[in-house]
Enzyme design. Structure first.
Site, PDB file in Angstrom:
ATOM      1  N   TYR A  77      23.227  21.697 -11.492  1.00 54.16           N
ATOM      2  CA  TYR A  77      23.770  20.790 -12.660  1.00 54.16           C
ATOM      3  C   TYR A  77      25.271  21.234 -13.565  1.00 54.16           C
ATOM      4  O   TYR A  77      24.187  21.949 -14.499  1.00 54.16           O
ATOM      5  CB  TYR A  77      23.195  19.257 -13.253  1.00 54.16           C
ATOM      6  N   LYS A 102       7.984 -17.003  -4.517  1.00 58.73           N
ATOM      7  CA  LYS A 102       6.291 -16.925  -3.792  1.00 58.73           C
ATOM      8  C   LYS A 102       6.806 -15.649  -3.155  1.00 58.73           C
ATOM      9  O   LYS A 102       5.602 -14.559  -2.985  1.00 58.73           O
ATOM     10  CB  LYS A 102       5.597 -18.408  -3.749  1.00 58.73           C
ATOM     11  N   GLY A 123      -5.776 -30.580   3.880  1.00 57.74           N
ATOM     12  CA  GLY A 123      -5.330 -31.871   4.294  1.00 57.74           C
ATOM     13  C   GLY A 123      -7.163 -31.946   4.883  1.00 57.74           C
ATOM     14  O   GLY A 123      -7.204 -30.974   5.837  1.00 57.74           O
ATOM     15  N   ALA A 171      10.946 -23.114   0.810  1.00 57.26           N
ATOM     16  CA  ALA A 171      11.171 -23.399  -0.453  1.00 57.26           C
ATOM     17  C   ALA A 171      11.080 -24.088  -1.415  1.00 57.26           C
ATOM     18  O   ALA A 171      11.330 -23.940  -2.708  1.00 57.26           O
ATOM     19  CB  ALA A 171      12.158 -24.916   0.282  1.00 57.26           C
ATOM     20  N   SER A 198       9.524  36.243 -12.709  1.00 59.38           N
ATOM     21  CA  SER A 198       9.409  35.116 -13.067  1.00 59.38           C
ATOM     22  C   SER A 198      10.276  34.776 -14.292  1.00 59.38           C
ATOM     23  O   SER A 198      11.232  35.413 -14.732  1.00 59.38           O
ATOM     24  CB  SER A 198       8.318  35.229 -13.965  1.00 59.38           C
ATOM     25  N   TYR A 215      11.412  24.588 -10.985  1.00 59.71           N
ATOM     26  CA  TYR A 215      12.465  22.978 -10.237  1.00 59.71           C
ATOM     27  C   TYR A 215      13.724  24.112  -9.445  1.00 59.71           C
ATOM     28  O   TYR A 215      14.578  24.824 -10.098  1.00 59.71           O
ATOM     29  CB  TYR A 215      13.520  22.987 -11.940  1.00 59.71           C
ATOM     30  N   ASN A 269       9.835  34.878  -2.670  1.00 58.13           N
ATOM     31  CA  ASN A 269       8.558  34.322  -4.001  1.00 58.13           C
ATOM     32  C   ASN A 269       9.678  34.665  -4.505  1.00 58.13           C
ATOM     33  O   ASN A 269      10.445  35.200  -5.359  1.00 58.13           O
ATOM     34  CB  ASN A 269       8.093  36.220  -3.619  1.00 58.13           C
ATOM     35  N   ARG A 310       2.210 -21.356  -9.325  1.00 58.37           N
ATOM     36  CA  ARG A 310       0.690 -20.771  -9.955  1.00 58.37           C
ATOM     37  C   ARG A 310       1.188 -18.995  -9.998  1.00 58.37           C
ATOM     38  O   ARG A 310      -0.415 -19.003 -10.333  1.00 58.37           O
ATOM     39  CB  ARG A 310      -0.286 -21.202  -8.831  1.00 58.37           C
TER      40      ARG A 310
END
Ligand code: UD1
Ligand code: MG
Length: 456
Positions: free
Chosen positions: A384, A22, A136, A10, A402, A363, A374, A15
């Site tokens: 897209y 945390k 402690g 809790a 290419s 891509y 190839n 720090r």
């Protein structure tokens, strides 16, 4: 024995200087609290109660998948008060283990020993540390029996010289928590309800308090700031790298490997420097991972090589494939045996067949490619249209020249041949040559435009 676990989580963690609670900060790709919950669950308790306060909603949201009981502590009035909030949820005949959400590396064996020691009364996990400041201290009588814990802020100079400290982790029969916790007061330097005060209350009733020592200091280290978080992270990573080496993996540098999830390796796997593994990664026999690679949720089959600087996400790499250097394989990439994806190639939802090659600057997205294709340098699948994604299907034995632009939806049947520099918008039948580019004209006697030369 019936076991219930209470995890105290809790606190704010001031720090850390962070807006994130945390316990949500990450260690090896999982939140601190997730580490503690996972360790708790491996003890097979009947219930895990997590006491939350600061950032409670976010904590619950982030750990929604775990079978835990959330307990709210609206004001943080101390560890005793935190545990008290969970007491109504406990079965009276349970043994209860109290853990901290910010002590992430405590081991299952240590906890099992602590639980076993608490069969008849409270048991505390203690540790001897070089610098006990802030902790402690454990108070013992002349016979060595534990009589209580004094917080650093409440301790005398003499007590502060005690090097045995309270790790904060304890176990106790639920009945003891029910008896003693309501009696704990807050008359101390911090005005808090201290959980360890139940121990002196038990001793006052003539009970014995057992104690166990943690196997190593790292197990009981808490995270209070980012420096401590990093110390634990590095130690954790070092241990993982060491374990891999002991299993036969060649790790180039124990300090330059990060595993944020689970990694399984076959025989003779080699991992170069600065490699990050995230999620679930599995590497087959003889796999070589070059320097500076990131692999997230990836399977790499035997004999494949991932060359330097490659980034792979949710991909499956077949036997003897070659990837990179500088390749980016996005989710849904599947390479069949012997396929090659070379430098500056990006793939996404791409099925690349046996022995096919996409070696340079391409891509390939939303694509199913047959065997021994190839793909020439600079080839792009235009998947897209600004609204929808479309598929490109490339049959086995196709040659893509290419700098080709393949406008999806598109099918290129087996043995099709795409001439370099083409923009392909219509399907290509088996064995056809598709050329789609303007014809070359050579103009003889052509005059270059030129400026008159000026003297300066
Ligand atoms: C506590 C122990 C101390 C021990 C040290 C070990 C007490 C009184 N002291 O001190 O003996 O050496 O841990 O690290 O128990 N928490 C809550 N609700 C609260 C208060 C705390 O959930 O009201 C949680 C914190 O988020 C944290 C844990 O309990 O995870 C420990 O609290 P913290 O304030 O750090 O206790 P310490 O002062 O360090
Ligand atoms: Mg603390």
């Amino acid at each position: 024995m019936k076991l219930e676990v209470i995890i105290l989580a809790a606190g704010q963690g001031t720090r850390m200087k962070s807006s994130l609670p945390k316990v949500l900060h990450q260690l090896a790709g999982r939140s601190l609290l997730e580490h503690v919950i996972a360790t708790s669950l491996s003890l097979q308790p009947v219930a895990v109660h997590v006491v939350i306060g600061h950032g409670a909603e976010l904590v619950q949201q982030e750990l929604a998948d775990f079978p835990v009981n959330w307990v709210f502590q609206h004001e943080q009035l101390g560890t005793g008060h935190g545990v008290l909030q969970a007491v109504p949820a406990l079965a009276p005949d349970s043994t209860v283990l109290v853990l901290y959400g910010d002590v992430p590396l405590v081991g299952v064996e240590t906890l099992a020993a602590l639980v076993a020691a608490a069969a008849a009364g409270p048991a505390l996990l203690t540790a001897r540390v070089a610098d006990p400041t802030g902790y402690g201290r454990i108070l013992r009588d002349s016979t060595g029996a534990l009589v209580g814990v004094v917080e650093h802020k409440d301790a005398t100079d003499e007590q502060r010289r005690i090097s045995e400290i309270n790790t904060g982790l304890l176990a106790a029969p639920a009945g003891d928590l029910m008896d003693y916790l309501p009696q704990v007061g807050n008359n101390n330097k911090q005005g808090e309800y201290y959980l360890p005060d139940i121990l002196s209350l038990a001793v006052a009733r003539g009970r014995t308090v057992a104690s166990c020592q943690a196997a190593s200091e790292i197990e009981v280290l808490g995270v209070n700031d980012r420096v401590q978080l990093n110390q634990l992270e590095r130690e954790y990573q070092r241990r993982q790298a060491e374990a891999l080496m002991r299993e036969g993996v060649a790790v180039a540098d124990i300090n330059r490997l990060d595993i944020r999830g689970t990694l399984s390796c076959g025989r003779d796997v080699s991992i170069d420097v600065n490699v990050v593994f995230e999620g679930r990664v599995s590497l087959g026999d003889g796999v070589v991972i070059g320097p500076n690679c990131v692999l997230q949720d990836v399977t790499v089959a035997a004999g494949a090589t991932i060359h330097a600087m490659s980034h792979l996400q949710e991909a499956r790499i077949g036997e003897r494939c070659s990837v990179g250097p500088f390749a980016r394989l996005r989710p849904g990439t599947v390479l069949a045996e012997g396929a090659r994806v070379g430098n500056f190639v990006e793939t996404k939802k791409a099925d690349i067949g046996v022995g096919s090659k996409v070696n340079h600057l391409s891509y390939i997205g939303d694509c199913v490619m047959g065997d021994h294709v190839n793909v020439g340098a600079g080839t792009i699948t235009c998947n897209y249209d600004g609204v929808n994604k479309h598929k490109t299907e490339i049959g086995s034995g196709v040659f893509v020249g290419s700098n080709s632009t393949l406008v999806a939806p598109l099918q290129i049947a087996e043995q099709g041949f795409i001439a370099a520099g083409s923009t392909i918008t219509r399907g290509v039948e088996a064995g056809e040559l598709a050329v789609s580019r303007s014809r070359q004209r050579n103009i003889q006697g052509w005059q270059r435009p030129g400026k008159p030369r000026t003297e300066d």
